[in-house]
Write a protein that holds these residues in place. Structure first.
Motif, PDB file in Angstrom:
ATOM      1  N   GLY A  22      41.744  38.752  67.602  1.00  0.00           N
ATOM      2  CA  GLY A  22      42.414  38.594  66.311  1.00  0.00           C
ATOM      3  C   GLY A  22      43.174  39.860  65.941  1.00  0.00           C
ATOM      4  N   LEU A  23      43.365  40.078  64.656  1.00  0.00           N
ATOM      5  CA  LEU A  23      44.085  41.276  64.218  1.00  0.00           C
ATOM      6  C   LEU A  23      43.111  42.448  64.104  1.00  0.00           C
ATOM      7  CD1 LEU A  23      46.507  39.794  61.539  1.00  0.00           C
ATOM      8  CD2 LEU A  23      46.854  40.132  63.984  1.00  0.00           C
ATOM      9  N   PRO A  24      43.597  43.669  64.327  1.00  0.00           N
ATOM     10  CA  PRO A  24      42.678  44.812  64.356  1.00  0.00           C
ATOM     11  C   PRO A  24      42.102  45.149  62.981  1.00  0.00           C
ATOM     12  CG  PRO A  24      44.960  45.540  64.600  1.00  0.00           C
ATOM     13  CD  PRO A  24      44.977  44.046  64.653  1.00  0.00           C
ATOM     14  N   PRO A  25      40.860  45.670  62.969  1.00  0.00           N
ATOM     15  CA  PRO A  25      40.296  46.146  61.703  1.00  0.00           C
ATOM     16  C   PRO A  25      41.077  47.367  61.202  1.00  0.00           C
ATOM     17  CG  PRO A  25      38.865  46.740  63.546  1.00  0.00           C
ATOM     18  CD  PRO A  25      39.948  45.856  64.100  1.00  0.00           C
ATOM     19  N   VAL A  26      40.954  47.635  59.910  1.00  0.00           N
ATOM     20  CA  VAL A  26      41.724  48.721  59.296  1.00  0.00           C
ATOM     21  C   VAL A  26      41.439  50.052  59.981  1.00  0.00           C
ATOM     22  CG1 VAL A  26      42.023  50.056  57.172  1.00  0.00           C
ATOM     23  CG2 VAL A  26      41.977  47.565  57.074  1.00  0.00           C
ATOM     24  N   TRP A  27      40.166  50.303  60.302  1.00  0.00           N
ATOM     25  CA  TRP A  27      39.841  51.619  60.888  1.00  0.00           C
ATOM     26  C   TRP A  27      40.494  51.817  62.247  1.00  0.00           C
ATOM     27  CZ3 TRP A  27      37.513  50.981  65.552  1.00  0.00           C
ATOM     28  CH2 TRP A  27      36.695  49.864  65.756  1.00  0.00           C
ATOM     29  N   TYR A  28      40.711  50.704  62.995  1.00  0.00           N
ATOM     30  CA  TYR A  28      41.319  50.821  64.319  1.00  0.00           C
ATOM     31  C   TYR A  28      42.769  51.300  64.211  1.00  0.00           C
ATOM     32  CZ  TYR A  28      42.725  49.438  69.057  1.00  0.00           C
ATOM     33  OH  TYR A  28      43.199  49.437  70.343  1.00  0.00           O
ATOM     34  N   LYS A  29      43.417  50.936  63.083  1.00  0.00           N
ATOM     35  CA  LYS A  29      44.824  51.303  62.880  1.00  0.00           C
ATOM     36  C   LYS A  29      44.977  52.662  62.188  1.00  0.00           C
ATOM     37  CE  LYS A  29      45.431  47.352  60.606  1.00  0.00           C
ATOM     38  NZ  LYS A  29      46.115  46.289  59.843  1.00  0.00           N
ATOM     39  N   ALA A  30      43.856  53.215  61.710  1.00  0.00           N
ATOM     40  CA  ALA A  30      43.928  54.419  60.875  1.00  0.00           C
ATOM     41  C   ALA A  30      43.963  55.686  61.732  1.00  0.00           C
ATOM     42  CB  ALA A  30      42.731  54.453  59.925  1.00  0.00           C
ATOM     43  N   ALA A  31      44.635  56.710  61.208  1.00  0.00           N
ATOM     44  CA  ALA A  31      44.823  57.960  61.948  1.00  0.00           C
ATOM     45  C   ALA A  31      43.507  58.606  62.401  1.00  0.00           C
ATOM     46  CB  ALA A  31      45.652  58.940  61.118  1.00  0.00           C
ATOM     47  N   PRO A  32      42.446  58.614  61.580  1.00  0.00           N
ATOM     48  CA  PRO A  32      41.227  59.295  62.053  1.00  0.00           C
ATOM     49  C   PRO A  32      40.684  58.707  63.360  1.00  0.00           C
ATOM     50  CG  PRO A  32      41.112  58.959  59.692  1.00  0.00           C
ATOM     51  CD  PRO A  32      42.333  58.207  60.181  1.00  0.00           C
ATOM     52  N   TYR A  33      40.595  57.376  63.456  1.00  0.00           N
ATOM     53  CA  TYR A  33      40.099  56.782  64.707  1.00  0.00           C
ATOM     54  C   TYR A  33      41.066  57.056  65.849  1.00  0.00           C
ATOM     55  CZ  TYR A  33      38.541  53.467  68.224  1.00  0.00           C
ATOM     56  OH  TYR A  33      38.123  52.908  69.409  1.00  0.00           O
ATOM     57  N   ARG A  34      42.357  56.835  65.605  1.00  0.00           N
ATOM     58  CA  ARG A  34      43.356  56.974  66.670  1.00  0.00           C
ATOM     59  C   ARG A  34      43.414  58.386  67.218  1.00  0.00           C
ATOM     60  NH1 ARG A  34      48.183  55.102  63.470  1.00  0.00           N
ATOM     61  NH2 ARG A  34      49.250  56.205  65.143  1.00  0.00           N
ATOM     62  N   SER A  35      43.291  59.383  66.354  1.00  0.00           N
ATOM     63  CA  SER A  35      43.411  60.757  66.840  1.00  0.00           C
ATOM     64  C   SER A  35      42.104  61.255  67.442  1.00  0.00           C
ATOM     65  CB  SER A  35      43.865  61.681  65.713  1.00  0.00           C
ATOM     66  OG  SER A  35      42.974  61.614  64.623  1.00  0.00           O
ATOM     67  N   ARG A  36      40.960  60.801  66.913  1.00  0.00           N
ATOM     68  CA  ARG A  36      39.691  61.372  67.360  1.00  0.00           C
ATOM     69  C   ARG A  36      39.073  60.646  68.552  1.00  0.00           C
ATOM     70  NH1 ARG A  36      35.729  61.178  63.112  1.00  0.00           N
ATOM     71  NH2 ARG A  36      34.467  62.379  64.566  1.00  0.00           N
ATOM     72  N   ALA A  37      39.443  59.375  68.761  1.00  0.00           N
ATOM     73  CA  ALA A  37      38.806  58.618  69.851  1.00  0.00           C
ATOM     74  C   ALA A  37      39.058  59.273  71.206  1.00  0.00           C
ATOM     75  CB  ALA A  37      39.306  57.171  69.859  1.00  0.00           C
ATOM     76  N   VAL A  38      40.199  59.911  71.374  1.00  0.00           N
ATOM     77  CA  VAL A  38      40.500  60.513  72.675  1.00  0.00           C
ATOM     78  C   VAL A  38      39.904  61.911  72.831  1.00  0.00           C
ATOM     79  CG1 VAL A  38      42.546  59.195  73.361  1.00  0.00           C
ATOM     80  CG2 VAL A  38      42.813  61.133  71.806  1.00  0.00           C
ATOM     81  N   ILE A  39      39.777  62.653  71.732  1.00  0.00           N
ATOM     82  CA  ILE A  39      39.299  64.043  71.867  1.00  0.00           C
ATOM     83  C   ILE A  39      37.793  64.141  71.639  1.00  0.00           C
ATOM     84  CG2 ILE A  39      39.829  64.684  69.461  1.00  0.00           C
ATOM     85  CD1 ILE A  39      40.677  67.432  70.498  1.00  0.00           C
TER      86      ILE A  39
ATOM     87  N   ARG B  74      32.540  60.579  71.774  1.00  0.00           N
ATOM     88  CA  ARG B  74      31.095  60.474  71.502  1.00  0.00           C
ATOM     89  C   ARG B  74      30.806  60.672  70.022  1.00  0.00           C
ATOM     90  NH1 ARG B  74      27.934  60.917  76.395  1.00  0.00           N
ATOM     91  NH2 ARG B  74      29.347  61.114  78.171  1.00  0.00           N
ATOM     92  N   GLY B  75      31.560  61.577  69.390  1.00  0.00           N
ATOM     93  CA  GLY B  75      31.378  61.792  67.952  1.00  0.00           C
ATOM     94  C   GLY B  75      31.801  60.570  67.155  1.00  0.00           C
ATOM     95  N   VAL B  76      32.908  59.952  67.555  1.00  0.00           N
ATOM     96  CA  VAL B  76      33.384  58.742  66.874  1.00  0.00           C
ATOM     97  C   VAL B  76      32.365  57.619  67.035  1.00  0.00           C
ATOM     98  CG1 VAL B  76      35.142  56.926  66.955  1.00  0.00           C
ATOM     99  CG2 VAL B  76      35.834  59.337  67.041  1.00  0.00           C
ATOM    100  N   MET B  77      31.875  57.423  68.260  1.00  0.00           N
ATOM    101  CA  MET B  77      30.915  56.333  68.489  1.00  0.00           C
ATOM    102  C   MET B  77      29.625  56.581  67.712  1.00  0.00           C
ATOM    103  SD  MET B  77      31.519  55.120  72.430  1.00  0.00           S
ATOM    104  CE  MET B  77      31.572  56.717  73.219  1.00  0.00           C
ATOM    105  N   ALA B  78      29.213  57.854  67.612  1.00  0.00           N
ATOM    106  CA  ALA B  78      27.989  58.170  66.858  1.00  0.00           C
ATOM    107  C   ALA B  78      28.152  57.755  65.396  1.00  0.00           C
ATOM    108  CB  ALA B  78      27.673  59.662  66.971  1.00  0.00           C
ATOM    109  N   GLU B  79      29.372  57.900  64.852  1.00  0.00           N
ATOM    110  CA  GLU B  79      29.598  57.484  63.466  1.00  0.00           C
ATOM    111  C   GLU B  79      29.496  55.966  63.314  1.00  0.00           C
ATOM    112  OE1 GLU B  79      33.189  59.333  61.991  1.00  0.00           O
ATOM    113  OE2 GLU B  79      32.477  61.300  62.671  1.00  0.00           O
ATOM    114  N   PHE B  80      29.692  55.241  64.403  1.00  0.00           N
ATOM    115  CA  PHE B  80      29.473  53.789  64.390  1.00  0.00           C
ATOM    116  C   PHE B  80      28.007  53.455  64.689  1.00  0.00           C
ATOM    117  CE2 PHE B  80      34.047  53.749  64.800  1.00  0.00           C
ATOM    118  CZ  PHE B  80      34.434  52.562  64.210  1.00  0.00           C
ATOM    119  N   GLY B  81      27.183  54.465  64.897  1.00  0.00           N
ATOM    120  CA  GLY B  81      25.772  54.232  65.181  1.00  0.00           C
ATOM    121  C   GLY B  81      25.470  54.106  66.658  1.00  0.00           C
ATOM    122  N   LEU B  82      26.407  54.442  67.490  1.00  0.00           N
ATOM    123  CA  LEU B  82      26.222  54.305  68.938  1.00  0.00           C
ATOM    124  C   LEU B  82      26.142  55.692  69.573  1.00  0.00           C
ATOM    125  CD1 LEU B  82      26.143  52.761  71.585  1.00  0.00           C
ATOM    126  CD2 LEU B  82      28.631  52.573  71.497  1.00  0.00           C
ATOM    127  N   VAL B  83      24.950  56.086  69.972  1.00  0.00           N
ATOM    128  CA  VAL B  83      24.749  57.393  70.610  1.00  0.00           C
ATOM    129  C   VAL B  83      24.423  57.152  72.082  1.00  0.00           C
ATOM    130  CG1 VAL B  83      23.378  59.500  70.643  1.00  0.00           C
ATOM    131  CG2 VAL B  83      23.964  58.418  68.451  1.00  0.00           C
TER     132      VAL B  83
END
Lengths: 118, 202
Positions: free
Chosen positions: B118-135, B138-147
């Protein structure tokens, strides 16, 4: 450009429109080849992210021939060429503090890449 | 905040007002058919969403031949279940294993596999996820509860081209004998982006 009419929406969405091009363009690279991304800084559109310019990577897989958005968006020239998943280590992109295990895969085209020497 | 003391007679946000103004202009100029717009919105609000992707994953968990086809040629294996079209023309499926975890991002914009998610969630389109997912994946996933353990290799896929990526999450333990339909209920949207895992059975 024709206006999308209500009775055509479902079929248009279902059909989609691939940017894949059925053209016999030779690939400059093969999986396993070591490459370096170009350090380009165009004013217009490019799909080579700033964080991956001038970096060494390895061709992971060849996706086939696609329209090249860098020229297509700027001048309309589709310039079809091979698009690859290019593997970069997190340390190559982010330095020694990055995880030694993690990888970043970026989809890039022939015109973004040169062979890495040595 | 001072100096903004007059009353607006609308409860719409500035973005909603802007969208309404654009829609009116485009309609008046004959560039969009409002009835077509209604069908587009209806399609992505009610018909196309992550339950499609969940069915693909559940099929792959229960049918080894299907899984093989899915990993070799994502577009045609997904089309077998009827999910085709815009923003899913050229699909690549990434398999999570005990030693490899995949995470999908589009750092340049918001590319996302519409026919399966379907269409992407708001966070997927937002700058914080887009910029931090690559650098800092693990920190981004931890914020989703996935360590994830340090010895799991994280692979981040930046959707910079026209390929669209779907993560095939690991099948949870304790699900032997569950039906394909019941398994699909365990497959979350986030588990197919890589910011989560499939749910444990109750």
């Amino acid at each position: 450009m024709p206006v999308l009419q209500a009775d055509k929406v479902t079929e248009t969405l279902r059909r989609g429109g691939s940017a894949r091009v059925d053209a016999d363009v030779p690939a400059r690279f093969a999986p396993g080849d070591r490459v370096v991304t170009r350090n380009i800084n165009p004013l217009g559109h490019t799909r080579l992210p700033r964080y991956a310019r001038g970096r060494q990577g390895v061709i992971d897989r060849d996706h086939g021939v696609f329209i090249f958005p860098d020229t297509h968006a700027n001048t309309g020239d589709p310039k079809p060429q091979h698009c690859y998943s290019v593997l970069f280590t997190a340390r190559e992109l982010w330095g020694a503090d990055a995880s030694p295990r993690d990888k970043i895969y970026i989809d890039l085209w022939d015109d973004h890449l040169d062979p890495a020497d040595g | 905040m001072t100096g903004h003391d007059h009353q607006h007679d609308s409860s719409l946000s500035p973005t909603e007002l802007r969208v309404k103004a654009l829609e009116s202009l485009l309609t008046e100029k004959g560039l969009v058919d409002p009835a077509a717009l209604d069908i587009l919105i209806e399609t992505y609000e009610n018909k196309v969403g992550p339950r499609n992707g969940a069915r693909v994953v559940a099929r792959a968990w229960t049918d080894p031949d299907y899984k093989k086809r899915l990993l070799e040629d994502g577009s045609s294996a997904i089309a077998e279940l009827g999910y085709t079209g815009r923003q899913g023309e050229d699909m690549v499926v990434l398999e999570n294993t005990p030693s490899v975890h995949n995470l999908v991002v589009c750092t340049l914009c918001s590319c996302y596999p519409w026919p399966v998610l379907g269409l992407p969630p708001v966070w997927y389109k937002a700058a914080p996820y887009r910029s931090r997912a690559v650098i800092d994946p693990r920190g981004v996933m931890a914020e989703f509860g996935l360590v994830l353990d340090d010895d799991v290799e994280v692979r981040v896929w930046d959707s910079t081209a026209e390929l669209r990526y779907l993560v095939l999450p690991e099948r949870p333990a304790g699900t032997d004998g569950m039906s394909e339909e019941a398994l699909a209920e365990l497959v979350t949207r986030d588990s197919m982006i890589g910011t989560g895992l499939a749910l444990q059975p109750k």
